[in-house]
Design a protein around this motif. Sequence first.
Motif, PDB file in Angstrom:
ATOM      1  N   ARG A 255      37.397  52.799  49.617  1.00  0.00           N
ATOM      2  CA  ARG A 255      37.686  51.699  50.541  1.00  0.00           C
ATOM      3  C   ARG A 255      36.425  51.192  51.216  1.00  0.00           C
ATOM      4  O   ARG A 255      36.223  49.981  51.367  1.00  0.00           O
ATOM      5  CB  ARG A 255      38.700  52.172  51.593  1.00  0.00           C
TER       6      ARG A 255
ATOM      7  N   VAL B 189      48.220  51.066  36.586  1.00  0.00           N
ATOM      8  CA  VAL B 189      48.074  49.824  37.330  1.00  0.00           C
ATOM      9  C   VAL B 189      49.080  48.750  36.931  1.00  0.00           C
ATOM     10  O   VAL B 189      49.147  47.702  37.560  1.00  0.00           O
ATOM     11  CB  VAL B 189      46.642  49.256  37.173  1.00  0.00           C
TER      12      VAL B 189
ATOM     13  N   GLY C  84      48.529  58.221  39.081  1.00  0.00           N
ATOM     14  CA  GLY C  84      49.238  57.371  40.022  1.00  0.00           C
ATOM     15  C   GLY C  84      50.631  56.985  39.598  1.00  0.00           C
ATOM     16  O   GLY C  84      51.377  56.390  40.386  1.00  0.00           O
TER      17      GLY C  84
ATOM     18  N   ARG D  60      49.627  62.445  48.353  1.00  0.00           N
ATOM     19  CA  ARG D  60      49.564  61.179  49.073  1.00  0.00           C
ATOM     20  C   ARG D  60      48.248  60.443  48.810  1.00  0.00           C
ATOM     21  O   ARG D  60      48.241  59.211  48.696  1.00  0.00           O
ATOM     22  CB  ARG D  60      49.731  61.422  50.578  1.00  0.00           C
TER      23      ARG D  60
ATOM     24  N   GLU E 107      48.511  58.383  45.704  1.00  0.00           N
ATOM     25  CA  GLU E 107      49.298  57.174  45.934  1.00  0.00           C
ATOM     26  C   GLU E 107      48.459  56.104  46.629  1.00  0.00           C
ATOM     27  O   GLU E 107      48.522  54.914  46.277  1.00  0.00           O
ATOM     28  CB  GLU E 107      50.526  57.508  46.779  1.00  0.00           C
ATOM     29  N   LEU E 108      47.644  56.523  47.601  1.00  0.00           N
ATOM     30  CA  LEU E 108      46.788  55.585  48.326  1.00  0.00           C
ATOM     31  C   LEU E 108      45.696  55.019  47.418  1.00  0.00           C
ATOM     32  O   LEU E 108      45.304  53.854  47.571  1.00  0.00           O
ATOM     33  CB  LEU E 108      46.160  56.276  49.536  1.00  0.00           C
TER      34      LEU E 108
ATOM     35  N   LEU F 180      45.960  54.335  44.182  1.00  0.00           N
ATOM     36  CA  LEU F 180      46.554  53.272  43.382  1.00  0.00           C
ATOM     37  C   LEU F 180      46.816  52.034  44.238  1.00  0.00           C
ATOM     38  O   LEU F 180      46.546  50.901  43.802  1.00  0.00           O
ATOM     39  CB  LEU F 180      47.854  53.761  42.743  1.00  0.00           C
ATOM     40  N   GLU F 181      47.309  52.227  45.453  1.00  0.00           N
ATOM     41  CA  GLU F 181      47.547  51.096  46.348  1.00  0.00           C
ATOM     42  C   GLU F 181      46.241  50.356  46.648  1.00  0.00           C
ATOM     43  O   GLU F 181      46.209  49.119  46.677  1.00  0.00           O
ATOM     44  CB  GLU F 181      48.178  51.588  47.646  1.00  0.00           C
ATOM     45  N   THR F 182      45.174  51.101  46.857  1.00  0.00           N
ATOM     46  CA  THR F 182      43.874  50.495  47.162  1.00  0.00           C
ATOM     47  C   THR F 182      43.352  49.695  45.990  1.00  0.00           C
ATOM     48  O   THR F 182      42.853  48.568  46.149  1.00  0.00           O
ATOM     49  CB  THR F 182      42.868  51.595  47.547  1.00  0.00           C
TER      50      THR F 182
ATOM     51  N   LEU G  50      45.064  48.321  43.481  1.00  0.00           N
ATOM     52  CA  LEU G  50      45.879  47.131  43.261  1.00  0.00           C
ATOM     53  C   LEU G  50      45.588  46.060  44.308  1.00  0.00           C
ATOM     54  O   LEU G  50      45.528  44.865  43.996  1.00  0.00           O
ATOM     55  CB  LEU G  50      47.359  47.497  43.277  1.00  0.00           C
ATOM     56  N   ALA G  51      45.377  46.484  45.559  1.00  0.00           N
ATOM     57  CA  ALA G  51      45.098  45.526  46.620  1.00  0.00           C
ATOM     58  C   ALA G  51      43.724  44.884  46.465  1.00  0.00           C
ATOM     59  O   ALA G  51      43.514  43.745  46.898  1.00  0.00           O
ATOM     60  CB  ALA G  51      45.202  46.216  47.976  1.00  0.00           C
TER      61      ALA G  51
ATOM     62  N   GLU H 155      47.993  40.877  41.445  1.00  0.00           N
ATOM     63  CA  GLU H 155      49.035  39.899  41.722  1.00  0.00           C
ATOM     64  C   GLU H 155      48.822  38.571  41.004  1.00  0.00           C
ATOM     65  O   GLU H 155      49.778  37.869  40.701  1.00  0.00           O
ATOM     66  CB  GLU H 155      49.123  39.650  43.232  1.00  0.00           C
TER      67      GLU H 155
END
Length: 254
Positions: free
Chosen positions: A75, A94, A108, A135, A138-139, A141-143, A145-146, A172
């Motif tokens: 991050r 992803v 993920g 956890r 999971e974070l 993969l979220e990071t 993708l974002a 997206e």
Amino acid sequence: DADADADADADTEGAGRPLPARSLAWSVLTGVVSGSSSDGRRSYDFGAFEVGGALLLTLDNSRFQVSHEQVEFLRAQLLRWLPTVLILHVPLSVAESLRPFHGYALCGDLAWGEATDRSWRDERRARWPQEGNERATELLLETVLAAAAPRGPLIAVLSGHVHHHDATPFGEECFGTELGAWGAVQYIGLPALDGGHRLVELGTAPTSPRTPRRQGGGDGGIGAGISGGAVGEGAADGEGAVGATGPAGAASAA
């Protein structure tokens, strides 16, 4: 001046070093610790290297899970908002088309766990846990993708492990055309033991998402041309263009 010469020497030395030189394995071999956790334990493997305006990041996810330290590192690096390529061992889950990938749950994947562990006997290890992902994974993969282009700075993920070739756009606003794909792309390479390889070329690219090119001038920012193949079969066609827009301009790969 002397400071400039010293900086140039450092850049030259760094450019000749492999990215794993900033890894935990390198730390164990040399005794030089590249990162430590707050309680003094060595962190999981992570590293960063800036070249030509692009940021190359490495994360060791070879156990299919990552640590919170790795996520915090990722991050922080993404907030530099440089065109970024993430390099890791196990591909990330992803996109829905990768769940599963050739029968395997990737890093993920929500299905990752004891029920989807097909290799524990062959690899002579304990089975994956019933409770699934930690956890931090999971974070991760979220990071990712974002941060995917064109909304974020992440233009490509380079991975291996599964011994299959693949190129999957994600994020997206990604889309595919006959010329390639606009948005972030995860590339999975064939194994080096079979001659698998990828060539990554960084350069400029146009800002228009509908006109991806291998390398072009104009108003674009830094980009990457990526091709892959195996010894004996030649390089595969350039598999798509990936782009990221932001304060630094645009980035794309063809």
